[in-house]
Each structure stands twice: as structure tokens, then as C-alpha cells.
Design an enzyme around this catalytic site. Structure first.
Site, PDB file in Angstrom:
ATOM      1  N   HIS A  53      12.132 -29.338  20.655  1.00 17.26           N
ATOM      2  CA  HIS A  53      11.025 -28.415  20.869  1.00 17.26           C
ATOM      3  C   HIS A  53       9.894 -29.168  21.554  1.00 17.26           C
ATOM      4  CE1 HIS A  53       7.889 -25.437  19.096  1.00 17.26           C
ATOM      5  NE2 HIS A  53       8.249 -25.119  20.328  1.00 17.26           N
ATOM      6  N   ASP A  54       9.497 -28.737  22.745  1.00 20.73           N
ATOM      7  CA  ASP A  54       8.555 -29.523  23.553  1.00 20.73           C
ATOM      8  C   ASP A  54       7.214 -29.735  22.859  1.00 20.73           C
ATOM      9  OD1 ASP A  54       7.919 -26.855  23.795  1.00 20.73           O
ATOM     10  OD2 ASP A  54       7.413 -26.951  25.925  1.00 20.73           O
ATOM     11  N   THR A  55       6.771 -28.770  22.062  1.00 26.25           N
ATOM     12  CA  THR A  55       5.507 -28.951  21.348  1.00 26.25           C
ATOM     13  C   THR A  55       5.602 -30.125  20.379  1.00 26.25           C
ATOM     14  OG1 THR A  55       4.980 -26.600  21.510  1.00 26.25           O
ATOM     15  CG2 THR A  55       3.807 -27.858  19.843  1.00 26.25           C
ATOM     16  N   THR A  64      -0.040 -23.325  30.050  1.00 25.49           N
ATOM     17  CA  THR A  64      -0.204 -21.902  30.340  1.00 25.49           C
ATOM     18  C   THR A  64      -0.536 -21.144  29.057  1.00 25.49           C
ATOM     19  OG1 THR A  64       1.378 -22.088  32.155  1.00 25.49           O
ATOM     20  CG2 THR A  64       0.910 -19.873  31.320  1.00 25.49           C
ATOM     21  N   ASN A 122      -0.059 -19.446  18.027  1.00 26.13           N
ATOM     22  CA  ASN A 122      -0.055 -19.323  19.482  1.00 26.13           C
ATOM     23  C   ASN A 122      -1.357 -18.715  19.978  1.00 26.13           C
ATOM     24  OD1 ASN A 122       2.698 -20.168  20.303  1.00 26.13           O
ATOM     25  ND2 ASN A 122       3.307 -18.504  18.951  1.00 26.13           N
ATOM     26  N   GLY A 161      -1.568 -29.708  30.235  1.00 24.73           N
ATOM     27  CA  GLY A 161      -2.307 -29.470  31.462  1.00 24.73           C
ATOM     28  C   GLY A 161      -3.751 -29.072  31.263  1.00 24.73           C
TER      29      GLY A 161
END
Length: 345
Positions: free
Chosen positions: A99-101, A122, A159, A269
Site C-alpha cells: 500500500h503506497d501510503t 492528488t 481521506n 507532491g
């Protein structure tokens, strides 16, 4: 599939989440990495294994599920046929935090186990790391989830909209022939009047792609606020509204955990916007540590290095990240009072 495509499901032999599928392609090993498996909502939060009771209740064939492994587990070596094709020797394959998080979380240069994080791209995920899941009714109503952590613990998070509205505004302006860059928009927002108008970044109005500037203007109009006109005013409205949202979420996390946090770590980002980082520090009244930008990539590498014995532990890895040149600290200023006064109105 149980409800609508049972015939197709009956033909399936094994369920692999996407990161585990790549591991299988490389090694031939079938297994389920913990952090990614936790996003399925099919894990038992106590045992950190598949919930046989829930799987049975949903009518999902139990044979589809493979063994759960923790991040940093060595899956094996790249298959011989791939090595021959590439002309390389056998290379070990590590199941990192799929999981990238959670990979990004591993790269947070935190100095203590208690920290707040915002993985801001994003979309943004904001939360904290906990040894045990928080499953109170209050947490559920506040929209928090418990995701498997990079070290076998739990990430309590929610989220939030990240830079989506900025990206979509830029895309719209470019679609009508206007040349704008993120640097241009950041500079324009810095000179715009502060605290002129606010939106709820989590409102349904701003989820779909389209004419984002017009939606923001319509939202401000229908809520009786100043309607932003220039690009700088629109971007400033987005950034200040995000900072307010982060403050609100911070307060909820502290209430749920009973802890106070000395700073907020932002990775991804979103750290490229110095104004957003500074506004977040001001809104929350605590410093913001921004960076690294490529948190998920670095965290993935760090977990593999620890697994291979190149680094001793996560503390050593985070110290390396902390000393990287792109890590920036934004101290909070006295603007917190202004934020709170605006919020009270």
C-alpha cells in the site's frame, strides 16, 4: 462477483492484490502482503489475518486467499527464465509495504513514534500511527479507517481532498488556451487577499473533473461569501480551505487518541506548495515538516534495505531521510489566531 458473476468467480483459483500479483510474476510465489490486504476490509483487526467468519458470511470462496506476510518479507528470487532473458543473476524480491501510503509512512522523518502525517498528492490521507486499531463509534462517524501499518501496526487515517482541485483548475485553464504553471499559480495565490472566502474541500461539488474554478465560485456565491475572480484568489481559497480541513482533522485525531502532537509531517507532491505547507502550520499552530516528495518510493526502498540487513532498523532509515536536502520545516506563525477567529464565524 458473488452476487452478479458467480460463474466467473467459480473459475478463480487465487486472489492476489496488485502488488502481490507483481511479486508472483517475478518469483512465482503467491502471498498476500499485510498493508495491501488490509485495504480489502477482510482482515481480522485482532489477529491481522483473513477473517474466515466474514469471508464465509459474504459467500466468498475461502480457497482464494493466500497467507498473509508482513512488509519486508523476502518472497524469493527472480525466476530463472526472467534472469536468462535479462542476462542478470538471481535477485531477491522483497514484499515491501504494497500500500503506497504505508511505504510513504515508513519514509516520514519522525523523531518519535507519536506523529501526525499527511500523505498529500492528488488526494490526501491524514492520520497517525497506532499500536492498536481505534474502532470506536466516534471514529467511525468521523470517517476514520484502520489500515495495516508498515511495521505491523495500524494507521488511523481519513481521506481528504489533496491538490486535486488545484490540478483540475490548472487543467481547465489550459483547456481554454491559457498558459499556466504550478509555480505561476503558487505565486499568484501568495499575493491574493487572505481569508476572503472558504469552501469545504470534501463537498461532493468538487469530486468530479470539470470546470473547477466555476464550481468554487458557485459554492462561494451560494454560501453568501466573496466570490473569487482571479486565478490567485481561487487557488488561495483552495489552499486556505485545505489548511482549515487539516486543522479540523488534527483536532479529531487528538480527541480519538487522547494525544497531542508536536508537528505534522507532509509527504508527497503537496510539499511542493510552500504556501500550502505554511498555511497548514499556521492553521494547526504547530510546525510542518515537509518532505520527502517521493515518500512512497523512498519508503519502499528503505523497507527493502532493512530486510536485506543494509540498514539496522526504521530509526536509522528515518535519520537518513531527515538529513536529505529537500526536507523543509515550516514554523507556525501568529496566524493561527486569525484562522481560529475565521473558523468561529
Amino acid at each position: 462477483m458473488v452476487q452478479h458473476n458467480p460463474e466467473e468467480l467459480a473459475q478463480a483459483q487465487t486472489l492476489l492484490m496488485m502488488p502481490d500479483l507483481f511479486t508472483y510474476f517475478l518469483t512465482g510465489k503467491m502471498q498476500s502482503e499485510y498493508t495491501e490486504a488490509s485495504t480489502s476490509q477482510l482482515l481480522d483487526i485482532k489477529t491481522k489475518n483473513w477473517s474466515s467468519q466474514l469471508i464465509k458470511k459474504l459467500g466468498i470462496p475461502a480457497h482464494l486467499f493466500t497467507d498473509i506476510v508482513m512488509p519486508g518479507t523476502r518472497a524469493g528470487f527472480i525466476k530463472e527464465d526472467i534472469c536468462r532473458e535479462l542476462g542478470i543473476s538471481a535477485v531477491p524480491v522483497i514484499s515491501s509495504a504494497g500500500h503506497d501510503t504505508q511505504s510513504a509512512m515508513a519514509a516520514v522523518p519522525a523523531g518519535s513514534p507519536d506523529f501526525l502525517f499527511i500523505s498529500c498528492g492528488t488526494w490526501a490521507l491524514m492520520g497517525t500511527h497506532c499500536p492498536e486499531p481505534v474502532v470506536s463509534e466516534e471514529a467511525r462517524e468521523a470517517g476514520f479507517s484502520n489500515e495495516g501499518g508498515f511495521d505491523g501496526g495500524i494507521s488511523l487515517l481519513t481521506n481528504i481532498t489533496g491538490t486535486w482541485m488545484i490540478q483540475e483548475s490548472k487543467r481547465y485553464w489550459q483547456s481554454i488556451g491559457e498558459s499556466v504553471s504550478y509555480d505561476d499559480l503558487d505565486k499568484a495565490s501568495k499575493t491574493a487577499k487572505p481569508f476572503a472566502c472558504f469552501i469545504d474541500p470534501r463537498a461532493p461539488d468538487f469530486v468530479a473533473p470539470g470546470n473547477m474554478p466555476e464550481r468554487i465560485q458557485n459554492y462561494c456565491k451560494k454560501t453568501g461569501q466573496y466570490v473569487p475572480q482571479t486565478k490567485g484568489e481561487i487557488i488561495r481559497c483552495i489552499q486556505e480551505s485545505l489548511a482549515f480541513t487539516y486543522r479540523n482533522v488534527r483536532d479529531k485525531i487528538e480527541k480519538l487518541t487522547g494525544k497531542t502532537y508536536p508537528c505534522i509531517h507532509i509527504v508527497g507532491g503537496g510539499v511542493k506548495s510552500a504556501l500550502l505547507c505554511r498555511l497548514t502550520a499556521d492553521a494547526c499552530g504547530i510546525p510542518v515538516i515537509a518532505g520527502p516528495v517521493e515518500g512512497a518510493v523512498l519508503g519502499n526502498i528503505g523497507i527493502q534495505m532493512i530486510s536485506m540487513g543494509i540498514l539496522s532498523d526504521l530509526t536509522q532509515f528515518r535519520q537518513i531521510v531527515k538529513n536529505m536536502p529537500d526536507i523543509v520545516c515550516y514554523e507556525n506563525s501568529n496566524l493561527e489566531t486569525h484562522f481560529l477567529l475565521i473558523a468561529s464565524r
